[in-house]
Design a protein around this motif. Structure first.
Motif, short mmCIF file in Angstrom:
data_model
loop_
_atom_site.label_atom_id
_atom_site.label_comp_id
_atom_site.label_asym_id
_atom_site.label_seq_id
_atom_site.Cartn_x
_atom_site.Cartn_y
_atom_site.Cartn_z
N ILE A 8 0.86 -1.18 0.00
CA ILE A 8 0.00 0.00 0.00
C ILE A 8 0.90 1.23 0.00
O ILE A 8 1.75 1.39 0.88
CB ILE A 8 -0.95 0.01 1.21
CG1 ILE A 8 -1.89 -1.21 1.15
CG2 ILE A 8 -1.76 1.30 1.26
CD1 ILE A 8 -2.82 -1.34 2.33
N ASN A 9 0.73 2.06 -0.99
CA ASN A 9 1.55 3.26 -1.14
C ASN A 9 1.35 4.17 0.08
O ASN A 9 0.26 4.71 0.28
CB ASN A 9 1.15 3.99 -2.42
CG ASN A 9 2.07 5.15 -2.74
OD1 ASN A 9 2.83 5.62 -1.90
ND2 ASN A 9 2.00 5.62 -3.98
N ASP A 67 -2.98 13.14 -6.94
CA ASP A 67 -1.65 12.51 -6.97
C ASP A 67 -0.89 13.01 -5.75
O ASP A 67 -0.04 13.90 -5.83
CB ASP A 67 -0.93 12.88 -8.27
CG ASP A 67 0.47 12.29 -8.36
OD1 ASP A 67 0.75 11.34 -7.60
OD2 ASP A 67 1.27 12.79 -9.17
N ASP A 68 -1.19 12.42 -4.59
CA ASP A 68 -0.67 12.94 -3.32
C ASP A 68 0.85 12.91 -3.24
O ASP A 68 1.46 13.78 -2.63
CB ASP A 68 -1.26 12.14 -2.15
CG ASP A 68 -2.77 12.27 -2.10
OD1 ASP A 68 -3.27 13.37 -1.85
OD2 ASP A 68 -3.46 11.25 -2.32
N ASP A 125 -3.78 8.24 -7.26
CA ASP A 125 -4.39 7.17 -6.45
C ASP A 125 -3.76 5.81 -6.72
O ASP A 125 -4.45 4.78 -6.75
CB ASP A 125 -5.91 7.10 -6.69
CG ASP A 125 -6.67 8.16 -5.91
OD1 ASP A 125 -6.12 8.67 -4.92
OD2 ASP A 125 -7.81 8.46 -6.29
N ASP A 126 -2.45 5.78 -6.90
CA ASP A 126 -1.75 4.49 -7.10
C ASP A 126 -1.54 3.83 -5.75
O ASP A 126 -0.44 3.78 -5.22
CB ASP A 126 -0.44 4.69 -7.87
CG ASP A 126 0.50 5.69 -7.22
OD1 ASP A 126 0.02 6.67 -6.63
OD2 ASP A 126 1.73 5.50 -7.30
N VAL A 127 -2.59 3.28 -5.22
CA VAL A 127 -2.59 2.73 -3.86
C VAL A 127 -1.88 1.38 -3.81
O VAL A 127 -1.02 1.14 -2.96
CB VAL A 127 -4.04 2.58 -3.33
CG1 VAL A 127 -4.03 1.96 -1.94
CG2 VAL A 127 -4.71 3.94 -3.29
N TYR A 128 -2.21 0.47 -4.73
CA TYR A 128 -1.62 -0.88 -4.74
C TYR A 128 -0.55 -1.05 -5.83
O TYR A 128 0.08 -2.10 -5.91
CB TYR A 128 -2.70 -1.93 -4.96
CG TYR A 128 -3.77 -1.97 -3.90
CD1 TYR A 128 -3.48 -2.32 -2.58
CD2 TYR A 128 -5.09 -1.67 -4.21
CE1 TYR A 128 -4.46 -2.36 -1.61
CE2 TYR A 128 -6.09 -1.71 -3.24
CZ TYR A 128 -5.77 -2.05 -1.95
OH TYR A 128 -6.75 -2.09 -0.98
N GLY A 129 -0.37 -0.04 -6.65
CA GLY A 129 0.50 -0.13 -7.80
C GLY A 129 -0.10 0.67 -8.94
O GLY A 129 -0.78 1.67 -8.70
N ASN A 176 9.43 3.15 -6.61
CA ASN A 176 8.53 3.04 -5.47
C ASN A 176 8.97 2.00 -4.45
O ASN A 176 8.18 1.56 -3.63
CB ASN A 176 7.10 2.76 -5.96
CG ASN A 176 6.47 4.00 -6.57
OD1 ASN A 176 5.96 4.88 -5.87
ND2 ASN A 176 6.51 4.10 -7.89
N GLY A 177 10.23 1.60 -4.51
CA GLY A 177 10.82 0.83 -3.42
C GLY A 177 10.88 -0.66 -3.58
O GLY A 177 11.30 -1.37 -2.64
#
Length: 561
Positions: A81-82, A92-93, A100-104, A345-346
């Motif tokens: 979860i981002n 785009d927080d 809203d790229d919450v899961y990818g 994104n890690g």
């Protein structure tokens, strides 16, 4: 090897007869230890016994695939979860260009929420792209400039690949007849069993009361055995998959005469020829066909020791789903941007259970792989399911980075192994191989894992072998985070099980060879051996000077949308 090839081709074309009663015994065989169970698994229990009392760190594994069921009971707790994104606010927080790229992220979607489900093969796209330029013309290659010469060479390969083989038409005819007949048996059985959905195991136990029912049962079971469907597979799922495969087969046969639909222009609406036009897609990581990605993700990290379904390989892992693989061939641009998204994104490991015969924009993918290499991210890739020697054939993406004139040090290519108790063989008969290009083999036959709808089932292919290796890599990076991607690759490849007394059939033939002739490491992965070796490695001494990144073809988004 796109999902339709992986999921369907080797389900329906195998003629190995397997008893339905094997299903329960085969659940999780790939995790077993040979000394305890007699099958060539990865010794996972011994691995965790060895690690008992040691601390682990969380690891993000990116899965570039067809999509994932984010509601699955055995996956929802292991989803990435981002942390910088507020779900559902339409903003785009984190300012990374993906709202809203919450899961990818989903590179196969449009801003209006629509998604691409099916795509043409790469050879069909290339053939029709240059058809008017080269088809039916006498081309003097010596008079062409460099760009046109490259285009012509690419088109000639595509032209040869889209030609219809007579056996393909025969195969399609057989499958359509078999499906039609099986559907008739299904209708009778649904009435006699008084249920619309049933498994092979349930049918084995059912005792029809009429002669028509007995004939239908015999006919349906014969069909199931002929196409090698496991006993836990339902009739609904079987027919859906088979119909999908037939549809893809029709598309392949018609590829030379029928212009592929331009779904990308209609739905995604990006400028495909510009790699810098990268902020397209949507946040629907499930998509319309999440079966393949759901199964792959479960192999890596399905919640362990919770008493439901099966067990994933790695614990303390989060799965980042990046949807870039349709039914059909993926686009190079989507693959390149998916790798970059994962790195930025890690993610420390990227699993890529897909592949294709041609890669017209290989330069972009090579740059992305090199970017991951410089950022110390390990890439695990399926070797493919064509029973081909990819030392001479092609399977993309590949670690041969033409643009950089080097072999990527962070790239593992995985073939599919088996066990005689599973399929009467140590190597899957469909697996690609290569003494130089395939690094290791890993279990890829009858692998039990998560399926959409909080279901579980068996699948097979190098698409299943690749996440086995990704799972082992995740354990190493979790318990020994100081080790580099190159060292993790070293630990996995130099700890394989090698039995010099065993000969195997070369995939696609009856020729007996040693396993070391089929891959560079000469064996099958073993998690216990790999973790023991990893525990002895010392962190690499990093250079003090700054390592330059490649010339940027990707751009970073610095402002929020």
């Amino acid at each position: 090897m796109n999902p339709s090839k992986q999921l369907l081709l080797f389900i329906f074309l195998s003629i190995t007869l397997s008893a339905f009663t094997q299903a329960n015994e085969l659940k999780g065989w790939h995790l077993a230890d040979k000394a305890q169970s007699g099958v060539e698994g990865i010794s996972l229990r011994k691995t965790y016994d060895f690690l008992m009392g040691k601390k682990s760190s969380p690891v993000i594994v990116a899965v570039i695939d067809s999509g994932i069921d984010t509601t699955h009971e055995d996956l929802k707790k292991v989803l990435w979860i981002n942390p910088k994104e507020i779900p559902g606010n339409g903003k785009d927080d984190d300012g990374n260009g993906y709202t809203d790229d919450v899961y990818g992220w989903n590179f196969l979607g449009g801003k209006d929420g629509r998604n691409i489900k099916s795509e043409a093969t790469e050879q069909a796209r290339i053939y029709h792209k240059y058809k008017t330029k080269f088809a039916g013309k006498l081309v003097n290659t010596t008079a062409l400039n460099v760009e046109d010469k490259n285009d012509y060479s690419l088109w000639k390969v595509a032209d040869s690949l889209v030609n219809v083989k007579p056996e393909d038409e025969v195969e399609l005819m057989f499958l359509e007849i078999a499906l039609k007949t099986a559907k008739k048996h299904e209708k009778v059985l649904q009435e006699e069993m008084n249920q619309q959905e049933f498994t092979g195991e349930e049918l084995e136990q059912f005792k029809p009361q009429t002669q028509q029912g007995k004939r239908a049962k015999l006919g349906y079971i014969t069909f199931m055995k002929l196409v090698n469907i496991d006993g836990e597979e339902t009739n609904i799922n079987t027919f859906n998959q088979m119909q999908e495969y037939i549809s893809e087969k029709h598309k392949s046969i018609d590829a030379k005469v029928q212009l592929p639909a331009n779904n990308r222009a209609e739905i995604i609406k990006d400028n495909y020829n510009d790699i810098k036009d990268q902020f397209y897609g949507n946040n629907d990581v499930m998509g319309p066909s999440p079966m393949h990605g759901t199964h792959v993700s479960g192999i890596i990290a399905e919640q362990r020791n919770n008493g439901i379904g099966g067990d994933g390989i790695a614990e303390n892992v989060k799965i980042m789903m990046i949807r870039a693989v349709p039914d059909g061939d993926e686009y190079d641009k989507d693959v390149a941007l998916a790798i970059k998204y994962a790195v930025d994104n890690g993610a420390k490991i990227i699993n890529m259970s897909f592949g294709k015969d041609l890669s017209p924009e290989k330069k972009w993918v090579d740059e992305a792989i090199h970017y991951a290499e410089l950022k110390d991210v390990l890439i695990v890739h399926a070797a493919g399911n064509d029973a081909a020697n990819i030392d001479s054939a092609f399977n993309y993406p590949s670690p041969q980075l033409i643009e950089f004139k080097e072999l990527a040090s962070n790239f593992i290519t995985v073939g599919a192994s088996s066990d005689p108790k599973v399929t009467n063989s140590y190597v899957a008969d469909f697996s690609n191989y290569g003494k130089k290009t395939v690094d290791v083999f890993a279990p890829g036959e009858k692998i039990y894992s998560t399926m959409p709808g909080s279901a579980y089932g068996f699948q097979k292919g190098t698409s299943m072998a690749s996440p086995v290796v990704a799972g082992i890599a995740a354990i190493i990076r979790s318990y020994y985070p100081q080790l580099s991607a190159k060292q993790v690759k070293f630990a996995i490849e130099h700890s394989v099980d090698i039995d010099s007394t065993i000969t195997v059939k070369r995939p696609g033939s009856e020729e007996k060879v040693m396993l070391y002739n089929l891959c560079s490491s000469g064996g099958c992965v073993n998690a216990f051996n790999a973790i023991k070796l990893a525990s002895t490695l010392q962190p690499e001494i990093k250079e003090t000077k700054k390592v330059p990144l490649p010339k940027p073809t990707f751009k970073n988004k610095s402002t929020k949308s």
